[in-house]
Design a protein around this motif. Sequence first.
Motif, short mmCIF file in Angstrom:
data_model
loop_
_atom_site.label_atom_id
_atom_site.label_comp_id
_atom_site.label_asym_id
_atom_site.label_seq_id
_atom_site.Cartn_x
_atom_site.Cartn_y
_atom_site.Cartn_z
N ALA A 105 0.84 -1.21 0.00
CA ALA A 105 0.00 0.00 0.00
C ALA A 105 0.87 1.26 0.00
O ALA A 105 0.57 2.23 -0.70
CB ALA A 105 -0.94 0.00 1.20
N ALA A 106 1.96 1.24 0.76
CA ALA A 106 2.88 2.38 0.78
C ALA A 106 3.53 2.56 -0.59
O ALA A 106 3.72 3.70 -1.05
CB ALA A 106 3.94 2.20 1.86
N CYS A 107 3.87 1.47 -1.25
CA CYS A 107 4.45 1.55 -2.60
C CYS A 107 3.46 2.16 -3.58
O CYS A 107 3.82 3.02 -4.40
CB CYS A 107 4.87 0.16 -3.10
SG CYS A 107 6.31 -0.51 -2.24
N ARG A 108 2.20 1.75 -3.50
CA ARG A 108 1.17 2.32 -4.38
C ARG A 108 0.98 3.81 -4.08
O ARG A 108 0.83 4.63 -4.99
CB ARG A 108 -0.14 1.55 -4.25
CG ARG A 108 -0.10 0.18 -4.93
CD ARG A 108 -1.45 -0.49 -4.96
NE ARG A 108 -1.91 -0.91 -3.64
CZ ARG A 108 -1.57 -2.04 -3.04
NH1 ARG A 108 -0.79 -2.90 -3.65
NH2 ARG A 108 -2.03 -2.33 -1.84
N ALA A 109 0.99 4.17 -2.79
CA ALA A 109 0.83 5.58 -2.41
C ALA A 109 2.01 6.40 -2.93
O ALA A 109 1.81 7.51 -3.46
CB ALA A 109 0.72 5.71 -0.89
N ALA A 110 3.22 5.89 -2.81
CA ALA A 110 4.39 6.60 -3.31
C ALA A 110 4.30 6.77 -4.83
O ALA A 110 4.62 7.84 -5.36
CB ALA A 110 5.67 5.85 -2.94
N SER A 111 3.84 5.75 -5.51
CA SER A 111 3.69 5.83 -6.97
C SER A 111 2.67 6.91 -7.36
O SER A 111 2.88 7.66 -8.32
CB SER A 111 3.25 4.49 -7.55
OG SER A 111 4.30 3.55 -7.42
N ARG A 112 1.60 7.01 -6.59
CA ARG A 112 0.59 8.05 -6.86
C ARG A 112 1.18 9.45 -6.62
O ARG A 112 0.97 10.36 -7.43
CB ARG A 112 -0.66 7.85 -6.00
CG ARG A 112 -1.54 6.70 -6.46
CD ARG A 112 -2.88 6.68 -5.74
NE ARG A 112 -2.76 6.58 -4.29
CZ ARG A 112 -2.67 5.44 -3.61
NH1 ARG A 112 -2.70 4.29 -4.24
NH2 ARG A 112 -2.58 5.46 -2.29
N VAL A 113 1.91 9.60 -5.53
CA VAL A 113 2.54 10.90 -5.23
C VAL A 113 3.50 11.27 -6.35
O VAL A 113 3.49 12.40 -6.85
CB VAL A 113 3.29 10.84 -3.87
CG1 VAL A 113 4.22 12.03 -3.71
CG2 VAL A 113 2.31 10.77 -2.72
N LEU A 114 4.32 10.32 -6.75
CA LEU A 114 5.28 10.60 -7.82
C LEU A 114 4.57 10.92 -9.13
O LEU A 114 5.02 11.79 -9.88
CB LEU A 114 6.22 9.41 -8.00
CG LEU A 114 7.16 9.15 -6.82
CD1 LEU A 114 7.83 7.79 -6.96
CD2 LEU A 114 8.18 10.26 -6.68
N GLY A 115 3.49 10.23 -9.40
CA GLY A 115 2.72 10.50 -10.62
C GLY A 115 2.17 11.91 -10.66
O GLY A 115 2.07 12.52 -11.72
N ARG A 116 1.79 12.43 -9.49
CA ARG A 116 1.23 13.78 -9.41
C ARG A 116 2.30 14.86 -9.38
O ARG A 116 2.10 15.94 -9.90
CB ARG A 116 0.38 13.94 -8.14
CG ARG A 116 -0.96 13.27 -8.18
CD ARG A 116 -1.84 13.69 -7.01
NE ARG A 116 -1.18 13.67 -5.71
CZ ARG A 116 -1.21 12.64 -4.85
NH1 ARG A 116 -1.85 11.54 -5.18
NH2 ARG A 116 -0.61 12.72 -3.69
N ARG A 117 3.42 14.58 -8.74
CA ARG A 117 4.35 15.67 -8.42
C ARG A 117 5.72 15.58 -9.07
O ARG A 117 6.42 16.58 -9.16
CB ARG A 117 4.52 15.75 -6.92
CG ARG A 117 3.20 15.97 -6.20
CD ARG A 117 3.44 16.49 -4.82
NE ARG A 117 2.24 16.59 -4.04
CZ ARG A 117 1.51 17.69 -3.95
NH1 ARG A 117 1.85 18.76 -4.61
NH2 ARG A 117 0.43 17.71 -3.20
N ALA A 118 6.16 14.40 -9.47
CA ALA A 118 7.54 14.25 -9.95
C ALA A 118 7.62 14.29 -11.46
O ALA A 118 6.67 13.96 -12.17
CB ALA A 118 8.12 12.92 -9.45
N ASP A 119 8.77 14.68 -11.93
CA ASP A 119 9.10 14.56 -13.34
C ASP A 119 9.01 13.07 -13.69
O ASP A 119 9.42 12.22 -12.88
CB ASP A 119 10.53 15.08 -13.53
CG ASP A 119 11.05 14.81 -14.92
OD1 ASP A 119 10.73 15.59 -15.83
OD2 ASP A 119 11.79 13.81 -15.08
N PRO A 120 8.46 12.70 -14.84
CA PRO A 120 8.32 11.28 -15.18
C PRO A 120 9.63 10.49 -15.11
O PRO A 120 9.65 9.34 -14.67
CB PRO A 120 7.75 11.30 -16.60
CG PRO A 120 7.02 12.59 -16.70
CD PRO A 120 7.83 13.57 -15.85
N ALA A 121 10.74 11.11 -15.51
CA ALA A 121 12.03 10.40 -15.45
C ALA A 121 12.45 10.17 -13.99
O ALA A 121 12.95 9.09 -13.65
CB ALA A 121 13.10 11.19 -16.20
N ASP A 122 12.25 11.17 -13.14
CA ASP A 122 12.57 11.00 -11.72
C ASP A 122 11.66 9.97 -11.08
O ASP A 122 12.11 9.16 -10.26
CB ASP A 122 12.45 12.33 -10.96
CG ASP A 122 13.67 13.22 -11.11
OD1 ASP A 122 14.77 12.69 -11.37
OD2 ASP A 122 13.52 14.44 -10.95
#
Length: 171
Positions: A105-122
């Motif tokens: 669940a934490a991995c999925r949450a991190a993926s969602r955060v990254l999808g919203r806020r991070a550069d796709p390469a990062d």
Amino acid sequence: MSHSVAGEPPSAGRRAAPLTTAVYSAAEWDLLISLPGRVLVATAAPRPGRPDRGVLAGLTGLDAVAAGRASDSDLVRAVVAAIYARHDATSPPVERLADLVDLLAACRAASRVLGRRADPADSAAYRQWVQSVAARVCRAVPGPGERRLDQPATPADRRFLDRLGAALGLG
């Protein structure tokens, strides 16, 4: 002037910490910097169908986390720097027997955060780096009087890595 973790100036064109970390809330940033350690602990924990990796697993996992310092990703380098900057007294304790459901669940949450806020390469670099921590630990099996880091993953390890990769959005 910013400096790298070791104190030397960062190589040309690379910042020691990305300016984009300001886009993460405190809870999101804590999730991103705690996830590699949680993955390490969960991967190293003895489970049915998986060999006992002992101290070697922890050392291998720490080495895999530290390898993020050489990443091309500003985000991965910033996360590693934040991990090393934490003081033991202020770091939240890592649960010894991490619940796999909570970890995924934490991995999925991190993926969602990254999808919203991070550069796709990062985002991709971070998720692949976290997966690599688990993969390296899975290959670390101590032999009698030696360190072997090239062992094939057991079926249980492959299932774990597949579930982790799916939760991280890698497959």
